[in-house]
Design a protein around this motif. Structure first.
Motif, PDB file in Angstrom:
ATOM      1  N   LEU A   8      26.910  68.520  11.780  1.00  0.00           N
ATOM      2  CA  LEU A   8      26.577  67.320  12.555  1.00  0.00           C
ATOM      3  C   LEU A   8      27.286  66.162  11.896  1.00  0.00           C
ATOM      4  O   LEU A   8      27.202  65.979  10.676  1.00  0.00           O
ATOM      5  CB  LEU A   8      25.051  67.094  12.571  1.00  0.00           C
ATOM      6  N   ARG A  12      29.570  55.269  14.743  1.00  0.00           N
ATOM      7  CA  ARG A  12      28.981  54.175  15.516  1.00  0.00           C
ATOM      8  C   ARG A  12      30.018  53.657  16.509  1.00  0.00           C
ATOM      9  O   ARG A  12      31.145  53.334  16.092  1.00  0.00           O
ATOM     10  CB  ARG A  12      28.633  53.003  14.593  1.00  0.00           C
ATOM     11  N   GLN A  48      22.337  53.727  16.554  1.00  0.00           N
ATOM     12  CA  GLN A  48      22.596  53.138  15.234  1.00  0.00           C
ATOM     13  C   GLN A  48      23.475  51.889  15.361  1.00  0.00           C
ATOM     14  O   GLN A  48      23.266  50.899  14.660  1.00  0.00           O
ATOM     15  CB  GLN A  48      23.246  54.170  14.306  1.00  0.00           C
ATOM     16  N   GLN A 138      19.125  58.505  10.842  1.00  0.00           N
ATOM     17  CA  GLN A 138      20.254  59.402  10.578  1.00  0.00           C
ATOM     18  C   GLN A 138      19.765  60.762  10.053  1.00  0.00           C
ATOM     19  O   GLN A 138      20.354  61.803  10.351  1.00  0.00           O
ATOM     20  CB  GLN A 138      21.226  58.739   9.597  1.00  0.00           C
ATOM     21  N   ASP A 141      18.989  62.594  13.085  1.00  0.00           N
ATOM     22  CA  ASP A 141      20.225  63.100  13.713  1.00  0.00           C
ATOM     23  C   ASP A 141      20.619  64.441  13.105  1.00  0.00           C
ATOM     24  O   ASP A 141      20.951  65.399  13.816  1.00  0.00           O
ATOM     25  CB  ASP A 141      21.411  62.145  13.479  1.00  0.00           C
ATOM     26  N   GLN A 156      28.806  57.479   2.971  1.00  0.00           N
ATOM     27  CA  GLN A 156      27.636  58.102   3.600  1.00  0.00           C
ATOM     28  C   GLN A 156      26.828  58.985   2.650  1.00  0.00           C
ATOM     29  O   GLN A 156      25.804  59.545   3.038  1.00  0.00           O
ATOM     30  CB  GLN A 156      28.076  58.933   4.819  1.00  0.00           C
TER      31      GLN A 156
HETATM   32  N1  TRP Z   1      26.391  56.212   9.711  1.00  0.00           N
HETATM   33  C1  TRP Z   1      27.565  56.805  10.265  1.00  0.00           C
HETATM   34  C2  TRP Z   1      28.683  55.764  10.218  1.00  0.00           C
HETATM   35  O1  TRP Z   1      28.418  54.592  10.057  1.00  0.00           O
HETATM   36  C3  TRP Z   1      27.381  57.267  11.705  1.00  0.00           C
HETATM   37  C4  TRP Z   1      26.317  58.314  11.864  1.00  0.00           C
HETATM   38  C5  TRP Z   1      25.171  58.226  12.588  1.00  0.00           C
HETATM   39  C6  TRP Z   1      26.326  59.614  11.284  1.00  0.00           C
HETATM   40  N2  TRP Z   1      24.462  59.336  12.507  1.00  0.00           N
HETATM   41  C7  TRP Z   1      25.097  60.222  11.724  1.00  0.00           C
HETATM   42  C8  TRP Z   1      27.181  60.310  10.443  1.00  0.00           C
HETATM   43  C9  TRP Z   1      24.761  61.494  11.298  1.00  0.00           C
HETATM   44  C10 TRP Z   1      26.841  61.596  10.041  1.00  0.00           C
HETATM   45  C11 TRP Z   1      25.621  62.189  10.460  1.00  0.00           C
HETATM   46  O2  TRP Z   1      29.832  56.108  10.362  1.00  0.00           O
END
Ligand code: TRP
Length: 339
Positions: A8, A12, A48, A138, A141, A156
């Protein structure tokens, strides 16, 4: 048959994607997708994106299609990867609520990436509550799809850490192995981040130093010819520097003829090689790399309805998986009162 590992990852939708995204993550995703070893879910994280753009939903709405086009253009294949839209998966919101009860406010305040963003975005005393908790969303997600592999940028890592904490706490408290602990997959050292055209360490829309996957041939040429090189390299005969010289950084990443790049570097350092020449070469290299991507993008862009249909189908498939996880989560908590 070996079961495929679930991936996964996502982005954004706050604008078009640029070649920094391509080098930092999109290229890896396409390679993983094509390896046949994974079952990838790729999420356009519009919820997000709204956590700090709630008053500008139009920007997110428009960017959704742009990001989808960028995905398809670089070779994310909807036959092999499920492309989904975060806001269309209601189960994610309920998972987030359950997880929030397991996370303290002080833990939220300690997430280093969020802390940085709060500084950069200048929220002051008005941090949107939804923004502060986005790492927990997240975690929803990632866990909704029972992903074990999350390919992302270095920034991340704190989200992965926080997700693993949520998973462990949940499984401890509710006494079942419902959720899966994910591992991050990060870019190789030193290759994660392409600098901006101006020499800034970060390529970003807000800094105005990005080359977009959607840029035309002329736009690319203009950008390359205005690129930051070596400010001490004034006359062609002067010895030039490679370190921090964006043209060479990009050549290292994009040029296939490594011997030729090595030769150009030696000449440049010795003196006698002008900036215009190295820029022309980089321009040829970049044009060749980006042309097929741009052409595929233009093709998909002619039929936005078909692109939305890909997202709709991906989201429908994702809903089945996320709803199943939610059912298990409800049962583990014991709020499955009516069977
Ligand atoms: N936070 C990530 C970014 O800013 C985007 C994101 C949202 C994401 N949900 C996620 C990345 C789940 C990996 C898994 O790019």
């Amino acid at each position: 048959m070996m079961t495929k590992k679930i991936i996964l990852t996502g982005d954004r939708p706050t604008g078009k994607l640029h070649i920094g995204h391509y080098i930092g993550s999109l290229k890896t995703r396409v390679a993983m997708q094509n390896s046949g070893e994974y079952d990838p879910y790729i999420m356009i994280a519009d919820m997000q994106a709204l956590t700090d753009n709630a008053r500008d939903p139009e920007k997110i709405r428009n960017s959704l299609l742009q990001v989808a086009l960028d995905y398809l253009a670089v070779g994310i294949d909807p036959e092999k990867s499920t492309i989904l839209v975060q806001s269309q998966i209601p189960a994610l919101n309920e998972l987030t609520m359950h997880y929030l009860n397991l996370v303290s406010v002080s833990r939220l305040n300690r997430n280093p990436t969020v802390k940085n963003e709060i500084q950069q975005k200048g929220f002051g005393q008005s941090i949107p509550a939804g923004f502060l908790i986005y790492p927990v969303s997240q975690a929803a997600d990632i866990t909704a799809f029972k992903a074990s592999v999350v390919p992302v940028g270095d920034d991340q890592e704190p989200m992965l850490e926080q997700t693993r904490e949520v998973v462990r706490t949940f499984n401890n408290v509710y006494g079942q192995d419902v959720l899966v602990e994910p591992e991050g997959v990060f870019p190789p050292k030193g290759q994660g981040r392409l600098p901006g055209m101006d020499g800034n360490a970060k390529m970003s829309k807000s800094l105005g130093n990005a080359i977009y996957l959607a840029d035309s041939e002329d736009e690319i040429t203009k950008k390359v010819m205005s690129m930051y090189t070596d400010p001490t390299h004034i006359h062609v005969s002067d010895p030039g520097h490679i370190e921090g010289n964006v043209v060479f950084t990009y050549l290292d990443v994009f040029a296939e003829d490594k011997a030729k790049v090595a030769e150009l570097k030696a000449q440049y350092q010795a003196g006698g090689l002008g900036d215009v020449k190295i820029k022309r070469y980089l321009n040829d290299v970049l044009q060749a790399a980006l042309k097929p991507i741009r052409e595929r993008r233009e093709q998909y862009a002619q039929d936005p309805a078909a692109v939305y249909e890909i997202l709709r189908q991906g989201s429908a498939k994702a809903n089945v998986v996320a709803n199943q996880t939610l059912t298990e989560v409800r049962a583990a908590i014991g709020i499955n009162y009516f069977g």
